[in-house]
Scaffold this motif. Structure first.
Motif, PDB file in Angstrom:
ATOM      1  N   ILE A  83      27.339  34.301  44.119  1.00 35.84           N
ATOM      2  CA  ILE A  83      28.739  34.521  43.732  1.00 35.84           C
ATOM      3  C   ILE A  83      29.572  33.270  43.991  1.00 35.84           C
ATOM      4  N   LEU A  84      29.445  32.685  45.198  1.00 36.98           N
ATOM      5  CA  LEU A  84      30.282  31.526  45.539  1.00 36.98           C
ATOM      6  C   LEU A  84      29.858  30.265  44.781  1.00 36.98           C
ATOM      7  N   CYS A  85      28.548  30.120  44.568  1.00 35.46           N
ATOM      8  CA  CYS A  85      28.055  28.897  43.907  1.00 35.46           C
ATOM      9  C   CYS A  85      28.030  29.053  42.388  1.00 35.46           C
ATOM     10  N   GLY A  86      27.526  30.168  41.929  1.00 33.09           N
ATOM     11  CA  GLY A  86      27.219  30.305  40.506  1.00 33.09           C
ATOM     12  C   GLY A  86      28.256  31.045  39.689  1.00 33.09           C
ATOM     13  N   VAL A  87      28.899  32.070  40.292  1.00 32.16           N
ATOM     14  CA  VAL A  87      29.900  32.843  39.556  1.00 32.16           C
ATOM     15  C   VAL A  87      31.262  32.156  39.656  1.00 32.16           C
ATOM     16  N   LEU A  88      31.654  31.776  40.888  1.00 35.76           N
ATOM     17  CA  LEU A  88      32.964  31.140  41.080  1.00 35.76           C
ATOM     18  C   LEU A  88      33.064  29.831  40.291  1.00 35.76           C
ATOM     19  N   SER A  89      31.950  29.109  40.206  1.00 37.19           N
ATOM     20  CA  SER A  89      31.946  27.835  39.468  1.00 37.19           C
ATOM     21  C   SER A  89      31.757  28.032  37.971  1.00 37.19           C
ATOM     22  N   GLY A  90      31.244  29.197  37.582  1.00 33.16           N
ATOM     23  CA  GLY A  90      30.888  29.416  36.183  1.00 33.16           C
ATOM     24  C   GLY A  90      29.591  28.739  35.784  1.00 33.16           C
ATOM     25  N   GLY A  91      28.868  28.204  36.775  1.00 30.73           N
ATOM     26  CA  GLY A  91      27.659  27.440  36.479  1.00 30.73           C
ATOM     27  C   GLY A  91      26.398  28.260  36.272  1.00 30.73           C
ATOM     28  N   LYS A 110      48.512  34.238  52.161  1.00 26.22           N
ATOM     29  CA  LYS A 110      48.338  32.781  52.190  1.00 26.22           C
ATOM     30  C   LYS A 110      47.515  32.321  50.981  1.00 26.22           C
ATOM     31  N   ALA A 111      46.478  33.094  50.650  1.00 25.25           N
ATOM     32  CA  ALA A 111      45.659  32.745  49.489  1.00 25.25           C
ATOM     33  C   ALA A 111      46.470  32.835  48.202  1.00 25.25           C
ATOM     34  N   LYS A 112      47.374  33.799  48.127  1.00 21.74           N
ATOM     35  CA  LYS A 112      48.237  33.901  46.937  1.00 21.74           C
ATOM     36  C   LYS A 112      49.081  32.645  46.775  1.00 21.74           C
ATOM     37  N   LYS A 113      49.588  32.140  47.902  1.00 22.56           N
ATOM     38  CA  LYS A 113      50.476  30.970  47.850  1.00 22.56           C
ATOM     39  C   LYS A 113      49.720  29.655  47.802  1.00 22.56           C
ATOM     40  N   ALA A 172      30.927  40.723  56.517  1.00 21.81           N
ATOM     41  CA  ALA A 172      31.230  41.453  55.285  1.00 21.81           C
ATOM     42  C   ALA A 172      31.819  40.510  54.250  1.00 21.81           C
ATOM     43  N   PHE A 173      31.479  40.775  53.008  1.00 25.61           N
ATOM     44  CA  PHE A 173      31.891  39.928  51.879  1.00 25.61           C
ATOM     45  C   PHE A 173      32.165  40.835  50.697  1.00 25.61           C
ATOM     46  N   GLY A 174      33.264  40.582  50.000  1.00 27.42           N
ATOM     47  CA  GLY A 174      33.567  41.371  48.811  1.00 27.42           C
ATOM     48  C   GLY A 174      34.038  40.504  47.666  1.00 27.42           C
ATOM     49  N   ALA A 175      33.644  40.856  46.456  1.00 34.45           N
ATOM     50  CA  ALA A 175      34.089  40.145  45.256  1.00 34.45           C
ATOM     51  C   ALA A 175      34.299  41.164  44.137  1.00 34.45           C
ATOM     52  N   PRO A 176      35.381  41.005  43.369  1.00 32.13           N
ATOM     53  CA  PRO A 176      35.583  41.900  42.227  1.00 32.13           C
ATOM     54  C   PRO A 176      34.545  41.599  41.147  1.00 32.13           C
ATOM     55  N   ALA A 177      34.250  42.598  40.326  1.00 37.84           N
ATOM     56  CA  ALA A 177      33.188  42.429  39.340  1.00 37.84           C
ATOM     57  C   ALA A 177      33.568  42.969  37.974  1.00 37.84           C
ATOM     58  N   MET A 187      39.079  36.125  55.820  1.00 35.22           N
ATOM     59  CA  MET A 187      39.369  35.058  54.855  1.00 35.22           C
ATOM     60  C   MET A 187      39.580  35.663  53.477  1.00 35.22           C
ATOM     61  N   ALA A 188      40.488  35.051  52.710  1.00 36.85           N
ATOM     62  CA  ALA A 188      40.688  35.440  51.306  1.00 36.85           C
ATOM     63  C   ALA A 188      40.675  34.190  50.435  1.00 36.85           C
ATOM     64  N   ILE A 189      40.080  34.323  49.260  1.00 35.20           N
ATOM     65  CA  ILE A 189      39.946  33.217  48.307  1.00 35.20           C
ATOM     66  C   ILE A 189      40.549  33.664  46.978  1.00 35.20           C
ATOM     67  N   ASP A 190      41.538  32.925  46.494  1.00 30.83           N
ATOM     68  CA  ASP A 190      42.127  33.256  45.192  1.00 30.83           C
ATOM     69  C   ASP A 190      41.244  32.700  44.080  1.00 30.83           C
ATOM     70  N   ILE A 191      40.550  33.613  43.426  1.00 28.19           N
ATOM     71  CA  ILE A 191      39.588  33.235  42.392  1.00 28.19           C
ATOM     72  C   ILE A 191      40.244  32.422  41.277  1.00 28.19           C
TER      73      ILE A 191
END
Lengths: 289, 289
Positions: A257-265, B113-116, B173-178, B281-285
């Protein structure tokens, strides 16, 4: 943490001064058209791996990278590109060249962003092998930061309840400085072992323990196979359902997810052998005081 | 991914509407002095765990939290505090109260913070149990972000080459929308199993598989022990050296570093039973497009 019978030693290897090795590796890469700066970065990381005893990711790989360059599988000289960038984030393209070059740039950018804004993150597409993934967090540790890196790969590992390869060995690396103590560096495939360990077993003519790999029917195999294929698969860390195979598999998907999906690679079965997408992060420890 | 024989079912449990359960759990917590807002947050997370089938971290725990409040182990009402903060980072104190409250605040701040700024991170000291750690990444996923959370705990797990408990079960724990698919949520102890699974085996009167725990001599044990102690330890994910025990152990240390060292709240043998430090942690995709 290589098992003793998979360690290289004076009886099955030769000793060469690191400086000579660095020069030789850089020369090999330049010999097939790699620009000096890119050859330097790659040689530095490969020699660093060999010096740490990570033989599977060391200088022995220079030849296969050269072949990939000569065959046109790698685009060298490569043009890495910053596709998009914000204060804390970057999306890079490796330009289909040496993975080391863009992974190194991604971690450098992550560190710079963390210096300015506390956190920095890069995800990298169009890439290839980045060598010992633990090298990149070590770059952050040198700056008194916490570093992380991950890289995905074409399928070699079975899903938790499957038997065919659908996920890469997808390693995770993490580094943190430790003051007077030695730095903390974790660098681990999310499979039971790194695939290089199976290659090393093959090279040394030893059998694998039960638990590293299975046949297409899901039965344990102990003879290291020759090539990748649908007829066998590596096990995810945890190996069986009762021992947590879903955890190794799940971590492998996090890397995808972090390497391949987030990058689109690309990820999992979207990747061909030799394709690797990469993710890096740096955390400025001083911001948490 | 609970094993079938450890699942609660209609023969060993009763069914109650989620809304009633939420009200009851919140009432129990308020009954021992928890402010309404904190009881609401805690009840919501506990009911969410039960609804996801994570029985070990569900509403059944409300009683023990209440006892910890009544005994004075938890400081309730608690005062959470932002000890330091930058655009992307925060160091919080849970005020020695319900862990849920500060973990929820930490993830809310990470998301803001991730939003900003693209990325947000919080580490939390002076804390207690935060329940199902997967809940917090789910908060980020609801905002179309990638979320991560970790929490450490007092020693229960042996180091890779040891036999005595020195590391917590330290979950990640890790979550990502799909998109159209179900969200990706990983929530895993870095031990072979979560300690609650051993408690559940005890409660259901079943034996553990070989590989979950060892005696003080490092021999496998299969009868679920009564209490924590030096006379037995859980195994790190990977279990044996050949199967990658150093990986589960290493991941457990990563959790200790981010939760316990970065926050200054303590790690490993520095923690008493019931103490838990947390990292979010939050990451703005959208920043990576």
């Amino acid at each position: 943490m290589a098992l003793d019978y998979l360690k290289l030693n004076d009886s099955n290897s030769i000793r060469i001064p690191a400086e000579d090795l660095h020069e030789q590796v850089a020369a090999i890469l330049q010999g097939v058209g790699t620009p000096a700066e890119h050859a330097e970065i790659t040689a530095r990381i490969l020699v660093s791996s060999s010096l740490r005893g990570v033989e599977t990711h060391g200088v022995g790989n220079a030849v296969r990278y050269s072949r990939s360059i000569e065959s046109g599988e790698y685009t060298v000289p490569q043009t890495t590109e910053v596709i998009s960038e914000t204060d804390t984030t970057a999306l890079l393209s490796c330009g289909n060249g040496l993975g080391f070059v863009a992974a190194h740039q991604g971690m450098e950018m992550s560190i710079e962003k963390a210096k300015k804004f506390g956190l920095g993150m890069a995800t990298i597409r169009d890439g290839h092998h980045i060598g010992m993934v633990g090298y990149y967090p070590m770059m952050a540790v040198e700056q008194d930061m916490i570093g992380m890196a991950m890289t995905n790969a074409s399928p070699a590992v079975r899903p938790a309840l499957g038997a065919r390869p659908r996920v890469g060995t997808n390693p995770i690396a993490f580094g943190a400085p430790a003051g007077e103590e030695r730095d903390f560096i974790l660098d681990m495939a999310t499979s039971t072992v790194a695939s290089g360990k199976i290659g090393l077993a093959k090279r040394l003519g030893v059998r694998m323990p039960v638990g590293w790999a299975v046949s297409a029917e899901g039965e344990p195999i102990i003879d290291p196979p020759e090539d990748r294929g649908e007829d066998w698969a590596m096990n995810p860390l945890g190996n069986t359902r009762e021992q947590g195979a879903h955890k190794g598999y799940g971590l492998g998907l996090v890397v995808d997810i972090l390497c391949g999906v987030l990058s689109g690679g690309g990820f999992g079965t979207q990747l061909s052998g030799g394709e690797n997408m990469t993710w890096t992060m740096a955390i400025d420890i001083a911001r948490f005081r």
